[in-house]
Design a protein around this motif. Sequence first.
Motif, short mmCIF file in Angstrom:
data_model
loop_
_atom_site.label_atom_id
_atom_site.label_comp_id
_atom_site.label_asym_id
_atom_site.label_seq_id
_atom_site.Cartn_x
_atom_site.Cartn_y
_atom_site.Cartn_z
N ASP A 45 -2.92 -11.14 1.27
CA ASP A 45 -2.13 -12.33 0.97
C ASP A 45 -2.43 -12.76 -0.44
OD1 ASP A 45 -0.64 -13.06 3.39
OD2 ASP A 45 -2.63 -13.16 4.30
N PRO A 46 -1.46 -13.21 -1.18
CA PRO A 46 -0.05 -13.19 -0.82
C PRO A 46 0.51 -11.77 -0.98
CG PRO A 46 -0.28 -14.01 -3.04
CD PRO A 46 -1.68 -13.78 -2.51
N PHE A 47 1.73 -11.57 -0.48
CA PHE A 47 2.43 -10.31 -0.67
C PHE A 47 3.92 -10.58 -0.77
CE2 PHE A 47 2.68 -10.86 3.90
CZ PHE A 47 3.90 -10.30 4.26
N GLU A 48 4.64 -9.63 -1.39
CA GLU A 48 6.08 -9.77 -1.55
C GLU A 48 6.76 -9.30 -0.27
OE1 GLU A 48 9.54 -8.75 -4.82
OE2 GLU A 48 7.83 -7.40 -4.68
N ASP A 49 7.52 -10.18 0.36
CA ASP A 49 8.22 -9.87 1.60
C ASP A 49 9.28 -8.79 1.37
OD1 ASP A 49 8.78 -10.91 4.52
OD2 ASP A 49 10.74 -10.70 3.55
N ALA A 76 0.84 -1.20 0.00
CA ALA A 76 0.00 0.00 0.00
C ALA A 76 0.88 1.25 0.00
CB ALA A 76 -0.91 0.00 1.22
N PHE A 77 0.47 2.28 -0.73
CA PHE A 77 1.22 3.52 -0.81
C PHE A 77 0.60 4.58 0.08
CE2 PHE A 77 1.70 7.81 -2.50
CZ PHE A 77 3.09 7.93 -2.44
N SER A 78 1.45 5.34 0.74
CA SER A 78 0.98 6.52 1.48
C SER A 78 2.08 7.57 1.45
CB SER A 78 0.63 6.16 2.94
OG SER A 78 1.76 5.70 3.63
N LEU A 79 1.71 8.76 1.75
CA LEU A 79 2.68 9.84 1.88
C LEU A 79 2.80 10.16 3.36
CD1 LEU A 79 4.49 11.93 0.55
CD2 LEU A 79 2.52 13.44 0.38
N SER A 80 4.01 10.04 3.89
CA SER A 80 4.28 10.33 5.29
C SER A 80 4.74 11.79 5.38
CB SER A 80 5.37 9.41 5.84
OG SER A 80 4.93 8.07 5.79
N LEU A 81 3.93 12.61 6.04
CA LEU A 81 4.21 14.03 6.13
C LEU A 81 4.92 14.37 7.43
CD1 LEU A 81 0.76 15.38 4.87
CD2 LEU A 81 2.88 15.11 3.54
N PRO A 125 4.37 -3.30 2.43
CA PRO A 125 4.08 -4.65 1.95
C PRO A 125 3.19 -5.41 2.94
CG PRO A 125 6.43 -4.18 1.84
CD PRO A 125 5.80 -3.07 2.61
N GLY A 126 2.23 -6.14 2.40
CA GLY A 126 1.36 -6.97 3.23
C GLY A 126 0.11 -6.27 3.72
N TRP A 127 -0.03 -4.98 3.41
CA TRP A 127 -1.23 -4.24 3.82
C TRP A 127 -1.90 -3.60 2.62
CZ3 TRP A 127 -0.12 -0.68 8.64
CH2 TRP A 127 -0.02 -1.49 9.78
N ASP A 128 -3.23 -3.45 2.72
CA ASP A 128 -3.95 -2.66 1.73
C ASP A 128 -4.06 -1.23 2.23
OD1 ASP A 128 -6.08 -2.52 3.57
OD2 ASP A 128 -7.37 -3.88 2.44
N LYS A 129 -4.77 -0.39 1.51
CA LYS A 129 -4.87 1.04 1.85
C LYS A 129 -5.57 1.29 3.18
CE LYS A 129 -9.19 1.81 -0.57
NZ LYS A 129 -9.95 1.80 0.64
N ASP A 130 -6.27 0.29 3.71
CA ASP A 130 -6.96 0.44 5.00
C ASP A 130 -6.18 -0.19 6.15
OD1 ASP A 130 -9.27 1.80 3.96
OD2 ASP A 130 -9.93 -0.12 3.13
N GLY A 131 -4.95 -0.62 5.89
CA GLY A 131 -4.14 -1.25 6.92
C GLY A 131 -4.56 -2.67 7.23
#
Length: 121
Positions: free
Chosen positions: A72-76, A3-8, A62-68
Amino acid sequence: MGAFSLSLAVKDIAKSLAFYRKLGFREIGGKIEDKWLILSNSETVIGLFQDMFEKNVLTFTPGWDKDGKDVDPFEDIRAIQKRLKDEGIAIDTETDPDGTGPAHVMLTDPDGNPILIDQHR
């Protein structure tokens, strides 16, 4: 890469939270007393971090969607790190390639923007 986010990097998390609430964001994680929050507005996710980062950071989880929520599966993170290194990308902060579970790596894009890949599971 997750999941992508911008950390401000914010100066006053309470003021920033009040501002982003007016834009329609809602809290989905973190603790204001710990000076970090994760906010969501539809498909957009941002993190507010007071006194943690010098600059805004592009963040992948990695391993999370946009809602946290777990996906699965996901790239480690270790496989991501190896793939990036194989592509010739310099890693500023590496994780133990033989480890398991939560870990993170940091890199910098060609324009000096920090990128955090932060696996929580």
